[in-house]
Motif scaffolding. Sequence first.
Motif, PDB file in Angstrom:
ATOM      1  N   SER A  15       0.833  -1.197   0.000  1.00 34.35           N
ATOM      2  CA  SER A  15       0.000   0.000   0.000  1.00 34.35           C
ATOM      3  C   SER A  15       0.871   1.252   0.000  1.00 34.35           C
ATOM      4  CB  SER A  15      -0.896   0.001   1.247  1.00 34.35           C
ATOM      5  OG  SER A  15      -1.566   1.237   1.372  1.00 34.35           O
ATOM      6  N   SER A  16       0.490   2.247  -0.786  1.00 36.51           N
ATOM      7  CA  SER A  16       1.226   3.515  -0.781  1.00 36.51           C
ATOM      8  C   SER A  16       0.781   4.400   0.372  1.00 36.51           C
ATOM      9  CB  SER A  16       1.040   4.245  -2.118  1.00 36.51           C
ATOM     10  OG  SER A  16      -0.314   4.608  -2.297  1.00 36.51           O
ATOM     11  N   ASP A  17      -0.345   4.062   1.026  1.00 32.29           N
ATOM     12  CA  ASP A  17      -0.854   4.816   2.173  1.00 32.29           C
ATOM     13  C   ASP A  17      -1.556   3.820   3.093  1.00 32.29           C
ATOM     14  OD1 ASP A  17      -2.358   6.355   3.980  1.00 32.29           O
ATOM     15  OD2 ASP A  17      -2.729   7.931   2.504  1.00 32.29           O
ATOM     16  N   LEU A  18      -0.817   3.292   4.064  1.00 26.89           N
ATOM     17  CA  LEU A  18      -1.347   2.229   4.919  1.00 26.89           C
ATOM     18  C   LEU A  18      -2.599   2.655   5.664  1.00 26.89           C
ATOM     19  CD1 LEU A  18      -1.021  -0.651   6.013  1.00 26.89           C
ATOM     20  CD2 LEU A  18       0.358   0.316   7.857  1.00 26.89           C
ATOM     21  N   GLU A  19      -2.628   3.873   6.194  1.00 24.61           N
ATOM     22  CA  GLU A  19      -3.812   4.319   6.937  1.00 24.61           C
ATOM     23  C   GLU A  19      -5.052   4.356   6.040  1.00 24.61           C
ATOM     24  OE1 GLU A  19      -3.974   4.466  10.192  1.00 24.61           O
ATOM     25  OE2 GLU A  19      -1.857   3.939  10.207  1.00 24.61           O
ATOM     26  N   ARG A  20      -4.896   4.835   4.817  1.00 24.68           N
ATOM     27  CA  ARG A  20      -6.015   4.866   3.862  1.00 24.68           C
ATOM     28  C   ARG A  20      -6.493   3.446   3.570  1.00 24.68           C
ATOM     29  NH1 ARG A  20      -4.401   6.613  -1.961  1.00 24.68           N
ATOM     30  NH2 ARG A  20      -3.520   4.550  -1.785  1.00 24.68           N
ATOM     31  N   SER A  21      -5.555   2.539   3.347  1.00 26.33           N
ATOM     32  CA  SER A  21      -5.928   1.144   3.070  1.00 26.33           C
ATOM     33  C   SER A  21      -6.622   0.514   4.280  1.00 26.33           C
ATOM     34  CB  SER A  21      -4.698   0.328   2.678  1.00 26.33           C
ATOM     35  OG  SER A  21      -4.232   0.746   1.421  1.00 26.33           O
ATOM     36  N   LEU A  22      -6.110   0.771   5.484  1.00 24.82           N
ATOM     37  CA  LEU A  22      -6.753   0.220   6.682  1.00 24.82           C
ATOM     38  C   LEU A  22      -8.179   0.736   6.834  1.00 24.82           C
ATOM     39  CD1 LEU A  22      -3.886   0.189   9.329  1.00 24.82           C
ATOM     40  CD2 LEU A  22      -5.050  -1.781   8.299  1.00 24.82           C
ATOM     41  N   LYS A  90     -18.607   3.590  -1.644  1.00 25.02           N
ATOM     42  CA  LYS A  90     -18.733   4.657  -0.643  1.00 25.02           C
ATOM     43  C   LYS A  90     -17.430   4.857   0.114  1.00 25.02           C
ATOM     44  CE  LYS A  90     -23.684   4.275   0.008  1.00 25.02           C
ATOM     45  NZ  LYS A  90     -24.769   3.755   0.840  1.00 25.02           N
ATOM     46  N   ALA A  91     -16.624   3.798   0.215  1.00 25.54           N
ATOM     47  CA  ALA A  91     -15.350   3.871   0.930  1.00 25.54           C
ATOM     48  C   ALA A  91     -14.210   4.359   0.041  1.00 25.54           C
ATOM     49  CB  ALA A  91     -15.004   2.504   1.519  1.00 25.54           C
ATOM     50  N   GLY A  92     -14.497   4.666  -1.227  1.00 22.45           N
ATOM     51  CA  GLY A  92     -13.484   5.232  -2.103  1.00 22.45           C
ATOM     52  C   GLY A  92     -12.986   4.354  -3.226  1.00 22.45           C
ATOM     53  N   VAL A 117     -14.246  -4.182  -8.052  1.00 22.86           N
ATOM     54  CA  VAL A 117     -13.853  -2.794  -7.814  1.00 22.86           C
ATOM     55  C   VAL A 117     -12.336  -2.728  -7.748  1.00 22.86           C
ATOM     56  CG1 VAL A 117     -15.965  -2.225  -6.531  1.00 22.86           C
ATOM     57  CG2 VAL A 117     -13.910  -2.937  -5.276  1.00 22.86           C
ATOM     58  N   LYS A 118     -11.818  -1.514  -7.870  1.00 21.34           N
ATOM     59  CA  LYS A 118     -10.396  -1.275  -7.647  1.00 21.34           C
ATOM     60  C   LYS A 118     -10.274  -0.585  -6.297  1.00 21.34           C
ATOM     61  CE  LYS A 118      -8.472  -1.316 -12.214  1.00 21.34           C
ATOM     62  NZ  LYS A 118      -7.585  -0.641 -13.151  1.00 21.34           N
ATOM     63  N   GLY A 119      -9.397  -1.128  -5.447  1.00 19.73           N
ATOM     64  CA  GLY A 119      -9.171  -0.586  -4.111  1.00 19.73           C
ATOM     65  C   GLY A 119      -8.267   0.632  -4.123  1.00 19.73           C
ATOM     66  N   PRO A 120      -7.850   1.087  -2.929  1.00 19.23           N
ATOM     67  CA  PRO A 120      -7.081   2.326  -2.792  1.00 19.23           C
ATOM     68  C   PRO A 120      -5.797   2.402  -3.603  1.00 19.23           C
ATOM     69  CG  PRO A 120      -7.799   1.547  -0.642  1.00 19.23           C
ATOM     70  CD  PRO A 120      -8.148   0.481  -1.637  1.00 19.23           C
ATOM     71  N   ASP A 121      -5.131   1.284  -3.826  1.00 18.59           N
ATOM     72  CA  ASP A 121      -3.887   1.286  -4.597  1.00 18.59           C
ATOM     73  C   ASP A 121      -4.049   0.645  -5.962  1.00 18.59           C
ATOM     74  OD1 ASP A 121      -1.385   2.446  -3.282  1.00 18.59           O
ATOM     75  OD2 ASP A 121      -2.359   1.409  -1.612  1.00 18.59           O
ATOM     76  N   GLY A 122      -5.297   0.569  -6.437  1.00 13.91           N
ATOM     77  CA  GLY A 122      -5.546  -0.008  -7.750  1.00 13.91           C
ATOM     78  C   GLY A 122      -5.669  -1.516  -7.746  1.00 13.91           C
ATOM     79  N   GLU A 123      -5.637  -2.135  -6.552  1.00 18.47           N
ATOM     80  CA  GLU A 123      -5.776  -3.587  -6.478  1.00 18.47           C
ATOM     81  C   GLU A 123      -7.191  -3.986  -6.890  1.00 18.47           C
ATOM     82  OE1 GLU A 123      -6.544  -2.130  -2.193  1.00 18.47           O
ATOM     83  OE2 GLU A 123      -5.366  -1.519  -3.935  1.00 18.47           O
TER      84      GLU A 123
END
Length: 131
Positions: A15-22, A90-92, A117-123
């Motif tokens: 993750s490029s931003d662990l807090e965002r991913s959490l 809704k979570a981004g 869906v694609k998650g916070p880091d494009g996963e």
Amino acid sequence: MKIAGIGFHHAGLSSSDLERSLRFYTEGLGGKLMRSWGEGTGRIAMVDMGGGAVLEIFANGQPVPEQNSRFVHLALHVDSPDEAYEKAMKAGASSYMEPQDMVLPSEPPCPIRVAFVKGPDGELLEFIHEK
């Protein structure tokens, strides 16, 4: 020959931003933080996604997603792909494929409801429910 006691334990994600991913995986999708350790880019967290699915998130990811040619996506079994898709959005998350019914052309055929869906880091995340 089967290895004694073997079973799937977890999948790892940079993750490029662990807090965002959490926030995405816990507050957004309802996972539960199991444990975390380390500091800075050495920080790691494990999230229980339910049903035996555990996600280990590493804080050392790059802003541009790295391509791993071995793993295509992370599939999560859910009761309602529609609900999981909406919560993720809704979570981004960004939409990759809206919820739909399909039949896998396997033998025997397997009817499913599925969304991506694609998650916070494009996963790429799949929400699947076998009917």
